[in-house]
Design a protein around this motif. Structure first.
Motif, PDB file in Angstrom:
ATOM      1  N   LYS A 112       0.826  -1.207   0.000  1.00 25.70           N
ATOM      2  CA  LYS A 112       0.000   0.000   0.000  1.00 25.70           C
ATOM      3  C   LYS A 112       0.860   1.256   0.000  1.00 25.70           C
ATOM      4  O   LYS A 112       1.913   1.300   0.627  1.00 25.70           O
ATOM      5  CB  LYS A 112      -0.933  -0.009   1.208  1.00 25.70           C
ATOM      6  CG  LYS A 112      -1.977  -1.111   1.158  1.00 25.70           C
ATOM      7  CD  LYS A 112      -2.881  -1.081   2.378  1.00 25.70           C
ATOM      8  CE  LYS A 112      -3.911  -2.201   2.303  1.00 25.70           C
ATOM      9  NZ  LYS A 112      -4.823  -2.202   3.468  1.00 25.70           N
ATOM     10  N   VAL A 114       1.268   5.524  -2.038  1.00 24.32           N
ATOM     11  CA  VAL A 114       0.798   6.670  -2.808  1.00 24.32           C
ATOM     12  C   VAL A 114       1.331   6.560  -4.232  1.00 24.32           C
ATOM     13  O   VAL A 114       2.544   6.444  -4.441  1.00 24.32           O
ATOM     14  CB  VAL A 114       1.269   7.995  -2.173  1.00 24.32           C
ATOM     15  CG1 VAL A 114       0.750   9.186  -2.983  1.00 24.32           C
ATOM     16  CG2 VAL A 114       0.815   8.094  -0.723  1.00 24.32           C
ATOM     17  N   ASP A 139      -8.200  -0.568  -1.405  1.00 18.81           N
ATOM     18  CA  ASP A 139      -8.315   0.321  -0.245  1.00 18.81           C
ATOM     19  C   ASP A 139      -6.966   0.480   0.440  1.00 18.81           C
ATOM     20  O   ASP A 139      -6.202  -0.481   0.577  1.00 18.81           O
ATOM     21  CB  ASP A 139      -9.325  -0.238   0.757  1.00 18.81           C
ATOM     22  CG  ASP A 139     -10.756  -0.096   0.278  1.00 18.81           C
ATOM     23  OD1 ASP A 139     -10.970   0.579  -0.741  1.00 18.81           O
ATOM     24  OD2 ASP A 139     -11.654  -0.676   0.922  1.00 18.81           O
ATOM     25  N   GLY A 140      -6.691   1.697   0.873  1.00 22.34           N
ATOM     26  CA  GLY A 140      -5.423   1.975   1.539  1.00 22.34           C
ATOM     27  C   GLY A 140      -4.388   2.564   0.610  1.00 22.34           C
ATOM     28  O   GLY A 140      -3.325   3.012   1.055  1.00 22.34           O
ATOM     29  N   ASN A 141      -4.686   2.569  -0.693  1.00 23.37           N
ATOM     30  CA  ASN A 141      -3.820   3.218  -1.671  1.00 23.37           C
ATOM     31  C   ASN A 141      -4.441   4.550  -2.085  1.00 23.37           C
ATOM     32  O   ASN A 141      -5.656   4.743  -1.991  1.00 23.37           O
ATOM     33  CB  ASN A 141      -3.651   2.334  -2.910  1.00 23.37           C
ATOM     34  CG  ASN A 141      -2.874   1.068  -2.617  1.00 23.37           C
ATOM     35  OD1 ASN A 141      -1.660   1.089  -2.464  1.00 23.37           O
ATOM     36  ND2 ASN A 141      -3.591  -0.056  -2.517  1.00 23.37           N
ATOM     37  N   SER A 142      -3.608   5.463  -2.557  1.00 23.81           N
ATOM     38  CA  SER A 142      -4.108   6.760  -3.008  1.00 23.81           C
ATOM     39  C   SER A 142      -3.378   7.178  -4.276  1.00 23.81           C
ATOM     40  O   SER A 142      -2.306   6.658  -4.599  1.00 23.81           O
ATOM     41  CB  SER A 142      -3.945   7.822  -1.920  1.00 23.81           C
ATOM     42  OG  SER A 142      -2.587   7.941  -1.537  1.00 23.81           O
ATOM     43  N   PHE A 163     -11.487   5.347  -6.645  1.00 23.21           N
ATOM     44  CA  PHE A 163     -10.976   6.020  -5.453  1.00 23.21           C
ATOM     45  C   PHE A 163     -12.025   6.987  -4.909  1.00 23.21           C
ATOM     46  O   PHE A 163     -12.684   7.692  -5.677  1.00 23.21           O
ATOM     47  CB  PHE A 163      -9.708   6.814  -5.785  1.00 23.21           C
ATOM     48  CG  PHE A 163      -8.524   5.972  -6.153  1.00 23.21           C
ATOM     49  CD1 PHE A 163      -7.664   5.486  -5.182  1.00 23.21           C
ATOM     50  CD2 PHE A 163      -8.259   5.669  -7.481  1.00 23.21           C
ATOM     51  CE1 PHE A 163      -6.566   4.718  -5.518  1.00 23.21           C
ATOM     52  CE2 PHE A 163      -7.166   4.901  -7.835  1.00 23.21           C
ATOM     53  CZ  PHE A 163      -6.312   4.419  -6.846  1.00 23.21           C
ATOM     54  N   ASN A 164     -12.138   7.063  -3.586  1.00 23.81           N
ATOM     55  CA  ASN A 164     -12.999   8.093  -3.019  1.00 23.81           C
ATOM     56  C   ASN A 164     -12.240   9.423  -3.007  1.00 23.81           C
ATOM     57  O   ASN A 164     -11.041   9.482  -3.299  1.00 23.81           O
ATOM     58  CB  ASN A 164     -13.474   7.706  -1.616  1.00 23.81           C
ATOM     59  CG  ASN A 164     -12.316   7.480  -0.649  1.00 23.81           C
ATOM     60  OD1 ASN A 164     -11.331   8.218  -0.662  1.00 23.81           O
ATOM     61  ND2 ASN A 164     -12.429   6.462   0.197  1.00 23.81           N
ATOM     62  N   GLU A 166     -11.086  11.234  -0.755  1.00 30.11           N
ATOM     63  CA  GLU A 166      -9.964  11.349   0.170  1.00 30.11           C
ATOM     64  C   GLU A 166      -8.696  10.713  -0.387  1.00 30.11           C
ATOM     65  O   GLU A 166      -7.590  11.058   0.030  1.00 30.11           O
ATOM     66  CB  GLU A 166     -10.318  10.690   1.508  1.00 30.11           C
ATOM     67  CG  GLU A 166     -11.418  11.410   2.275  1.00 30.11           C
ATOM     68  CD  GLU A 166     -11.725  10.742   3.593  1.00 30.11           C
ATOM     69  OE1 GLU A 166     -11.121   9.678   3.868  1.00 30.11           O
ATOM     70  OE2 GLU A 166     -12.560  11.264   4.343  1.00 30.11           O
ATOM     71  N   ASN A 167      -8.846   9.784  -1.322  1.00 22.65           N
ATOM     72  CA  ASN A 167      -7.696   9.045  -1.838  1.00 22.65           C
ATOM     73  C   ASN A 167      -7.355   9.380  -3.284  1.00 22.65           C
ATOM     74  O   ASN A 167      -6.530   8.703  -3.894  1.00 22.65           O
ATOM     75  CB  ASN A 167      -7.946   7.537  -1.713  1.00 22.65           C
ATOM     76  CG  ASN A 167      -8.005   7.097  -0.267  1.00 22.65           C
ATOM     77  OD1 ASN A 167      -7.254   7.589   0.562  1.00 22.65           O
ATOM     78  ND2 ASN A 167      -8.917   6.192   0.040  1.00 22.65           N
ATOM     79  N   LEU A 168      -7.978  10.416  -3.826  1.00 25.25           N
ATOM     80  CA  LEU A 168      -7.706  10.830  -5.203  1.00 25.25           C
ATOM     81  C   LEU A 168      -7.585  12.338  -5.262  1.00 25.25           C
ATOM     82  O   LEU A 168      -8.489  13.060  -4.835  1.00 25.25           O
ATOM     83  CB  LEU A 168      -8.834  10.369  -6.132  1.00 25.25           C
ATOM     84  CG  LEU A 168      -8.764  10.873  -7.581  1.00 25.25           C
ATOM     85  CD1 LEU A 168      -7.528  10.332  -8.287  1.00 25.25           C
ATOM     86  CD2 LEU A 168     -10.029  10.489  -8.345  1.00 25.25           C
TER      87      LEU A 168
END
Length: 232
Positions: A112, A114, A139-142, A163-164, A166-168
């Motif tokens: 995981k 960025v 999940d846990g990646n951005s 991605f949501n 918060e992660n994009l």
């Protein structure tokens, strides 16, 4: 067809997905295997083009019966350092053939973290994201993605679905768009966005972009062994 580790593949369909990017679906050689993030060298099976190989990433998954490439055109009148291969590929029709070699590449998912991409540098990450989503491990990646303008974003709808908010993060360097950043990815931005530099960082884009990002990550305390960069 295989000849001396070269494989001939046929274009089955294509689609214009941005103003200068096309998606190509091709046949897949029997037994041909690769991992998400890998690429191959590609040339056009036509006189004058067969020996002009350029690297392109697989955006399809290995389990697919076909290959997919997402290719940006770099017209020589605008990009004089390019040799016209991408421009010529964009002129191809269904039934035309490409030549590929064995898979290569250094972008590989290790854990995981960025993902940081500039422009068409998103392409090695596409298959990785699709693979992780299929396995329930995205999940846990951005993702932090920089483009010149909003129209340049490759598979933007798919990325926003994966991605949501918060992660994009999408940022544009030559256009102000409400709801998006208008700046380059730099040390200050990364310092604000990232709260843990003891994770993996995956970086891909033009060479200057990669150098600037990796220098910034090192300065912020990221571990060298956890900075994964595409190298050719």
């Amino acid at each position: 067809m295989k000849f001396n580790d070269h494989y001939t593949i046929e274009i089955l369909e294509f689609e214009q997905i941005t103003h200068d990017v096309k998606r190509f679906k091709t046949t897949k050689p029997k037994g041909y295997r690769y991992t998400p993030g890998q690429a191959t060298e590609v040339s056009i099976n036509k006189v004058g083009w067969r020996d002009k190989f350029r690297p392109f990433t697989f955006t399809s998954l290995n389990g697919s019966d076909t290959l997919e490439f997402i290719i940006k055109a770099y017209p020589t009148n605008k990009y004089p350092k390019h040799t016209g291969v991408t421009e010529e590929i964009h002129k191809l029709e269904i039934g035309d053939e490409l030549i590929i070699k064995n898979p290569v590449g250094t972008i590989e998912y290790k854990g995981k973290g960025v993902f940081i991409a500039g422009g068409a540098g998103i392409t090695p990450f596409i298959a990785i994201f699709r693979y992780l989503e299929n396995k329930g491990r995205l999940d846990g990646n951005s993702l932090v993605l920089s483009n010149k303008k909003k129209r340049d974003v490759i598979i933007g709808d798919e990325l926003q679905q994966k991605f949501n908010n918060e992660n994009l993060l999408l940022t544009f360097t030559r256009e102000k768009v409400e709801g998006y950043k208008h700046r380059r990815i730099d040390k200050d931005m990364l310092n604000t966005l990232v709260n843990d530099f003891n994770q993996y960082f995956y970086v891909c884009g033009p060479s200057g972009f990669e150098n600037n990002i990796t220098d910034a990550l090192r300065a912020l305390g990221a571990y060298e062994e956890k900075i994964v960069v595409e190298e050719w």
